[in-house]
Motif scaffolding. Structure first.
Motif, PDB file in Angstrom:
ATOM      1  N   THR A 174       0.848  -1.194   0.000  1.00  0.00           N
ATOM      2  CA  THR A 174       0.000   0.000   0.000  1.00  0.00           C
ATOM      3  C   THR A 174       0.882   1.241   0.000  1.00  0.00           C
ATOM      4  O   THR A 174       1.856   1.335   0.748  1.00  0.00           O
ATOM      5  CB  THR A 174      -0.919   0.025   1.238  1.00  0.00           C
ATOM      6  OG1 THR A 174      -0.124  -0.038   2.424  1.00  0.00           O
ATOM      7  CG2 THR A 174      -1.871  -1.151   1.215  1.00  0.00           C
ATOM      8  N   THR A 181      -6.399   1.757  -7.039  1.00  0.00           N
ATOM      9  CA  THR A 181      -6.899   1.642  -5.670  1.00  0.00           C
ATOM     10  C   THR A 181      -6.953   0.176  -5.229  1.00  0.00           C
ATOM     11  O   THR A 181      -6.895  -0.746  -6.050  1.00  0.00           O
ATOM     12  CB  THR A 181      -8.309   2.238  -5.532  1.00  0.00           C
ATOM     13  OG1 THR A 181      -9.255   1.376  -6.182  1.00  0.00           O
ATOM     14  CG2 THR A 181      -8.369   3.632  -6.129  1.00  0.00           C
ATOM     15  N   LEU A 182      -7.116  -0.008  -3.944  1.00  0.00           N
ATOM     16  CA  LEU A 182      -7.272  -1.335  -3.355  1.00  0.00           C
ATOM     17  C   LEU A 182      -8.418  -2.087  -4.007  1.00  0.00           C
ATOM     18  O   LEU A 182      -8.338  -3.304  -4.233  1.00  0.00           O
ATOM     19  CB  LEU A 182      -7.545  -1.174  -1.854  1.00  0.00           C
ATOM     20  CG  LEU A 182      -8.010  -2.401  -1.078  1.00  0.00           C
ATOM     21  CD1 LEU A 182      -6.873  -3.399  -0.933  1.00  0.00           C
ATOM     22  CD2 LEU A 182      -8.535  -1.990   0.302  1.00  0.00           C
ATOM     23  N   TYR A 183      -9.485  -1.376  -4.359  1.00  0.00           N
ATOM     24  CA  TYR A 183     -10.695  -2.014  -4.872  1.00  0.00           C
ATOM     25  C   TYR A 183     -10.557  -2.475  -6.314  1.00  0.00           C
ATOM     26  O   TYR A 183     -11.448  -3.142  -6.846  1.00  0.00           O
ATOM     27  CB  TYR A 183     -11.870  -1.059  -4.696  1.00  0.00           C
ATOM     28  CG  TYR A 183     -11.996  -0.611  -3.262  1.00  0.00           C
ATOM     29  CD1 TYR A 183     -12.294  -1.529  -2.250  1.00  0.00           C
ATOM     30  CD2 TYR A 183     -11.753   0.706  -2.896  1.00  0.00           C
ATOM     31  CE1 TYR A 183     -12.368  -1.134  -0.930  1.00  0.00           C
ATOM     32  CE2 TYR A 183     -11.832   1.114  -1.572  1.00  0.00           C
ATOM     33  CZ  TYR A 183     -12.138   0.184  -0.593  1.00  0.00           C
ATOM     34  OH  TYR A 183     -12.202   0.573   0.726  1.00  0.00           O
ATOM     35  N   ARG A 215      -3.531   1.857  -3.435  1.00  0.00           N
ATOM     36  CA  ARG A 215      -3.782   2.900  -2.441  1.00  0.00           C
ATOM     37  C   ARG A 215      -5.214   2.799  -1.938  1.00  0.00           C
ATOM     38  O   ARG A 215      -6.111   2.319  -2.637  1.00  0.00           O
ATOM     39  CB  ARG A 215      -3.548   4.293  -3.041  1.00  0.00           C
ATOM     40  CG  ARG A 215      -4.367   4.587  -4.278  1.00  0.00           C
ATOM     41  CD  ARG A 215      -4.032   5.946  -4.900  1.00  0.00           C
ATOM     42  NE  ARG A 215      -4.584   6.056  -6.237  1.00  0.00           N
ATOM     43  CZ  ARG A 215      -5.835   6.370  -6.517  1.00  0.00           C
ATOM     44  NH1 ARG A 215      -6.677   6.633  -5.517  1.00  0.00           N
ATOM     45  NH2 ARG A 215      -6.257   6.440  -7.773  1.00  0.00           N
ATOM     46  N   ILE A 216      -5.401   3.239  -0.705  1.00  0.00           N
ATOM     47  CA  ILE A 216      -6.741   3.333  -0.145  1.00  0.00           C
ATOM     48  C   ILE A 216      -7.277   4.719  -0.477  1.00  0.00           C
ATOM     49  O   ILE A 216      -6.640   5.722  -0.133  1.00  0.00           O
ATOM     50  CB  ILE A 216      -6.713   3.129   1.381  1.00  0.00           C
ATOM     51  CG1 ILE A 216      -6.217   1.719   1.710  1.00  0.00           C
ATOM     52  CG2 ILE A 216      -8.084   3.364   1.981  1.00  0.00           C
ATOM     53  CD1 ILE A 216      -6.033   1.467   3.193  1.00  0.00           C
ATOM     54  N   ALA A 230      -5.975   0.946   8.396  1.00  0.00           N
ATOM     55  CA  ALA A 230      -5.664   0.590   7.013  1.00  0.00           C
ATOM     56  C   ALA A 230      -5.603  -0.930   6.852  1.00  0.00           C
ATOM     57  O   ALA A 230      -6.069  -1.483   5.843  1.00  0.00           O
ATOM     58  CB  ALA A 230      -4.345   1.221   6.589  1.00  0.00           C
ATOM     59  N   VAL A 233      -9.153  -2.174   6.614  1.00  0.00           N
ATOM     60  CA  VAL A 233      -9.744  -1.882   5.303  1.00  0.00           C
ATOM     61  C   VAL A 233      -9.274  -2.911   4.276  1.00  0.00           C
ATOM     62  O   VAL A 233     -10.072  -3.476   3.512  1.00  0.00           O
ATOM     63  CB  VAL A 233      -9.387  -0.455   4.859  1.00  0.00           C
ATOM     64  CG1 VAL A 233      -9.812  -0.218   3.409  1.00  0.00           C
ATOM     65  CG2 VAL A 233     -10.033   0.579   5.772  1.00  0.00           C
ATOM     66  N   CYS A 234      -7.970  -3.175   4.261  1.00  0.00           N
ATOM     67  CA  CYS A 234      -7.405  -4.080   3.261  1.00  0.00           C
ATOM     68  C   CYS A 234      -7.828  -5.534   3.492  1.00  0.00           C
ATOM     69  O   CYS A 234      -8.238  -6.231   2.557  1.00  0.00           O
ATOM     70  CB  CYS A 234      -5.883  -3.988   3.280  1.00  0.00           C
ATOM     71  SG  CYS A 234      -5.218  -2.396   2.739  1.00  0.00           S
ATOM     72  N   GLU A 237     -11.499  -6.115   2.731  1.00  0.00           N
ATOM     73  CA  GLU A 237     -11.776  -6.111   1.299  1.00  0.00           C
ATOM     74  C   GLU A 237     -11.425  -7.481   0.714  1.00  0.00           C
ATOM     75  O   GLU A 237     -12.154  -8.011  -0.130  1.00  0.00           O
ATOM     76  CB  GLU A 237     -10.996  -5.013   0.593  1.00  0.00           C
ATOM     77  CG  GLU A 237     -11.062  -5.050  -0.935  1.00  0.00           C
ATOM     78  CD  GLU A 237     -12.466  -4.947  -1.522  1.00  0.00           C
ATOM     79  OE1 GLU A 237     -12.632  -5.253  -2.718  1.00  0.00           O
ATOM     80  OE2 GLU A 237     -13.416  -4.573  -0.784  1.00  0.00           O
TER      81      GLU A 237
END
Length: 255
Positions: A174, A181-183, A215-216, A230, A233-234, A237
């Motif tokens: 990250t 992005t992460l998504y 990146r978030i 963070a 979040v990761c 996901e």
């Protein structure tokens, strides 16, 4: 093996639940007579733990902090997986690993262990020379996850990441300046999510060892998230993506 100290309701209760035979003795604040303490003592008695009346001063001396909530336990260390290789050899599903580079604050590590446990990660990895070990503060913040989440401190993080790649584990770092992005990343296969400490982020060699960077998305005024947030979040996901691919893998839980 020498005994270790756990303190706080969550950490001690989890040990009573998962390995009651390892609890040598529990010191508790005899002046506390509230419902939470009564319930805890009843659970400890059911588990057969030795209970010792104490006071704040003695509890502080045992664990080194006044944030013990009136409960301190002396426990035997649990047997753990001896190596990262042994753990990965035993994993039957795509591995989900959290790699922390430069996280030296025990509160951050404790929170990371807790979220890793909640998301179903298989292990947390950190370099020996840029990380904090599991101490009483980490165990307290982790609320029991320090007992259940394997934590490996490795001599050479870049070499460990290369070995993960040899196992077909995709290494994703990250970074605020990452192009996607992460998504947009596929986290359904074996993956190691690499996060650096808040502020400096990953070290340059660690960054170069990643297969890709993400990146978030940050929509507000702050530029970055705390590393434990963070991590949550990761990891979640990754859990979301895997659950979408196999809905039966998402089990009910709670906050």
């Amino acid at each position: 093996m020498s005994a270790k100290i756990l303190f706080g309701f969550h950490a001690v209760t989890v040990r009573l639940k998962t390995a009651p035979e390892s609890v040598q003795e529990i010191y508790y604040d005899a002046s506390r007579r509230d419902q939470r303490m009564r319930q805890f003592l009843a659970r400890a008695q059911e588990a057969g733990a030795r209970l010792i009346e104490s006071d704040d001063d003695r509890l502080h001396k045992l664990c080194g902090t006044h944030r013990h909530q009136g409960v301190v336990a002396r426990v035997s260390p649990l047997s753990t997986v001896r190596s990262l290789d042994d753990l990965l050899d035993a994993v039957s599903e795509p591995p989900l690993l959290l790699v922390l580079d430069g996280v030296t604050d025990p509160h951050n590590l404790g929170a990371c262990l807790r979220v890793a446990d909640g998301a179903g990660a298989h292990a947390v990895i950190a370099p020996k020379d840029h990380a904090v070990g599991v101490n009483a503060t980490v165990a307290k913040v982790a609320s029991g996850a320090a007992e259940t989440m394997p934590y490996f401190m490795v001599t050479n993080l870049a070499r460990t990441l290369a070995e993960l790649k040899e196992r077909n584990i995709w290494v994703i770092g990250t970074a605020d300046d990452a192009p996607k992005t992460l998504y947009e990343a596929d986290l359904r296969a074996g993956v190691a999510l690499v996060l650096g400490a808040e502020g400096p982020g990953m070290r340059q060699l660690t960054r170069k060892s990643c297969d890709e960077l993400v990146r978030i998305p940050m929509r507000g005024a702050v530029e970055s998230l705390n590393v434990s947030v963070a991590s949550g979040v990761c990891l979640y996901e990754a859990l979301r993506q895997r659950a979408a691919a196999s809905p039966a893998s998402l089990s009910p839980g709670g906050v």
